[in-house]
Scaffold this motif. Structure first.
Motif, short mmCIF file in Angstrom:
data_model
loop_
_atom_site.label_atom_id
_atom_site.label_comp_id
_atom_site.label_asym_id
_atom_site.label_seq_id
_atom_site.Cartn_x
_atom_site.Cartn_y
_atom_site.Cartn_z
N GLU A 113 0.83 -1.21 0.00
CA GLU A 113 0.00 0.00 0.00
C GLU A 113 0.86 1.26 0.00
N LEU A 114 0.44 2.22 -0.80
CA LEU A 114 1.08 3.54 -0.84
C LEU A 114 -0.02 4.58 -0.72
N ARG A 115 0.04 5.38 0.34
CA ARG A 115 -0.99 6.40 0.57
C ARG A 115 -0.51 7.73 0.03
N VAL A 116 -1.19 8.21 -1.00
CA VAL A 116 -0.79 9.43 -1.70
C VAL A 116 -1.85 10.50 -1.46
N THR A 117 -1.42 11.68 -1.07
CA THR A 117 -2.36 12.79 -0.89
C THR A 117 -2.00 13.94 -1.81
N THR A 118 -3.01 14.56 -2.40
CA THR A 118 -2.82 15.76 -3.20
C THR A 118 -4.16 16.48 -3.28
N THR A 119 -4.18 17.61 -3.96
CA THR A 119 -5.41 18.39 -4.06
C THR A 119 -6.40 17.69 -4.98
N THR A 120 -7.67 18.01 -4.82
CA THR A 120 -8.72 17.39 -5.64
C THR A 120 -8.49 17.67 -7.12
N GLY A 121 -8.14 18.92 -7.45
CA GLY A 121 -7.95 19.27 -8.85
C GLY A 121 -6.79 18.51 -9.48
N PHE A 122 -5.62 18.57 -8.87
CA PHE A 122 -4.45 17.91 -9.43
C PHE A 122 -4.62 16.40 -9.44
N GLY A 123 -5.21 15.87 -8.39
CA GLY A 123 -5.38 14.42 -8.31
C GLY A 123 -6.33 13.87 -9.36
N THR A 124 -7.45 14.55 -9.59
CA THR A 124 -8.42 14.05 -10.56
C THR A 124 -8.05 14.37 -12.00
N LEU A 125 -7.44 15.55 -12.21
CA LEU A 125 -7.23 16.03 -13.58
C LEU A 125 -5.86 15.70 -14.14
N TRP A 126 -4.85 15.54 -13.30
CA TRP A 126 -3.51 15.26 -13.82
C TRP A 126 -3.00 13.89 -13.37
N ALA A 135 -4.48 11.06 -11.58
CA ALA A 135 -5.25 9.82 -11.79
C ALA A 135 -5.23 9.33 -13.24
N PRO A 136 -5.36 10.20 -14.25
CA PRO A 136 -5.32 9.70 -15.63
C PRO A 136 -3.98 9.07 -16.02
N ARG A 137 -2.91 9.36 -15.27
CA ARG A 137 -1.59 8.82 -15.60
C ARG A 137 -1.24 7.55 -14.81
N LEU A 138 -2.04 7.22 -13.82
CA LEU A 138 -1.73 6.07 -12.98
C LEU A 138 -1.72 4.73 -13.71
N PRO A 139 -2.48 4.54 -14.80
CA PRO A 139 -2.37 3.24 -15.50
C PRO A 139 -0.93 2.87 -15.87
N LEU A 172 -3.80 21.48 -17.65
CA LEU A 172 -4.91 20.79 -18.31
C LEU A 172 -4.81 20.81 -19.84
N THR A 173 -4.06 21.72 -20.39
CA THR A 173 -4.14 21.96 -21.84
C THR A 173 -3.69 20.77 -22.67
N GLU A 228 9.20 11.37 -14.15
CA GLU A 228 9.23 11.07 -15.58
C GLU A 228 8.03 11.68 -16.30
N GLU A 229 6.86 11.61 -15.67
CA GLU A 229 5.67 12.19 -16.28
C GLU A 229 5.77 13.71 -16.38
N ILE A 230 6.38 14.34 -15.38
CA ILE A 230 6.57 15.79 -15.41
C ILE A 230 7.51 16.16 -16.54
N ILE A 231 8.58 15.38 -16.72
CA ILE A 231 9.53 15.65 -17.81
C ILE A 231 8.81 15.56 -19.16
N GLU A 232 8.00 14.51 -19.33
CA GLU A 232 7.23 14.37 -20.58
C GLU A 232 6.25 15.51 -20.74
#
Length: 301
Positions: free
Chosen positions: A92-105, A107-111, A242-243, A286-290
């Motif tokens: 288990e890894l417990r990750v916390t972040t804001t609702t906006g960043f977590g849902t919009l940036w 979560a879509p990259r977690l796959p 988001l862009t 890595e995702e930030i670099i991309e």
């Protein structure tokens, strides 16, 4: 001090009941009661006020419960480090972040992360409240400001700005504003200045609201603002990350934007060797670099 008695005390204090604690510990109520009495005798103090509705900690009991809670968190940390394999990332890894960043940036990259580490169990906690990492309310955090808590390893990830965006359909129907004064002819979608958000975003919204915009929709997170924009309700104040995921968004009034908002990744010093933390940190980096590469190569609409 007897560790077993402390373990039983902590369970009783947490449950507020001898019976419920006994169920958790697989002990009889009388066995739990004997251990609590023995602990109170050894400390020469009363740890619980007893009444018909359950047990309430005394002042001395609160002090001991704070100590056992801290011990439990340290033991959880040690167990997490022990479970981390030399070769495999799991658990288990417990990750916390804001609702906006977590849902919009995020979560879509977690796959991509799950594809690489299929045995991870991520508990994603999305809220504006800053969780206490040293006290293990979460293992790792991504926040829109530099963490102030001590004993944290922190890494600056990216810079975010709040800007104005609208859908092509909305602008085709209502026209594109060319000055701030033109916003009075449009609906503004944004977070309310009293809701939890970064100061730079609130400052931009306050500036926009000073133009007496007659029609507004306020939402308490950026996910809701985005949904309003995508459904052609108006012009939204949204983070610029988001862009890339929503390339059809059209930036409105390009000269209008918030101050820079730094995004930081942080985790406790004691989890420095955690394989799960390292895997998540490297994945996000890595995702930030991309993200930066695509941002440079993508012309803004």
């Amino acid at each position: 001090m007897d560790w077993d008695k402390l373990r039983i005390f902590h369970a009783v204090a947490d449950a507020g009941s001898l019976t419920h604690a006994g169920d958790v510990l697989h002990l009889s109520q009388s066995a739990v009661s004997r251990q609590i009495r023995a602990l109170e005798e050894s400390l020469n103090t009363t740890l619980f006020h007893r009444h018909a509705r359950g047990l309430i900690l005394t002042e001395q009991g609160e002090l001991l419960f704070d100590a056992t809670a801290a011990m439990n968190k340290r033991l959880d940390t040690a167990a997490a480090r022990i479970r981390d394999s030399e070769e495999e990332v799991f658990g288990e890894l417990r990750v916390t972040t804001t609702t906006g960043f977590g849902t919009l940036w995020l979560a879509p990259r977690l796959p991509k992360l799950y594809e690489k580490y299929p045995h991870l169990k991520i508990d994603l906690m999305l809220e504006e409240r800053v969780l206490d990492l040293p006290m293990r309310e979460a293992d790792v955090a991504i926040r829109m400001k530099e963490p102030s808590q001590a004993d944290l390893i922190r890494r600056r990830l990216m810079t975010v700005r709040m800007r104005l965006y609208a859908s092509p359909e909305y602008l085709a129907e209502r026209g594109t504003p060319t000055t701030m004064a033109d916003l009075t002819e449009h609906r503004l979608i944004c977070q309310n200045t009293t809701s939890a958000q970064v100061g730079a975003g609130a400052a931009l919204v306050q500036e926009l609201m000073s133009h007496d915009i007659p029609s507004t929709l306020t939402v308490n997170n950026y996910f809701g603002v985005l949904q309003g924009v995508l459904n052609n309700l108006g012009i939204g104040v949204l983070p610029d990350y988001l862009t890339q995921d929503f390339p059809d968004l059209v930036r409105v009034l390009p000269e209008v934007e918030s101050n820079e908002v730094p995004a930081f990744l942080a985790y406790p010093e004691e989890l420095r060797q955690s394989k799960r933390i390292s895997a998540f940190r490297d994945f996000v980096t890595e995702e930030i670099i991309e993200h930066r590469k695509r941002q440079k190569n993508t012309p803004e609409l």
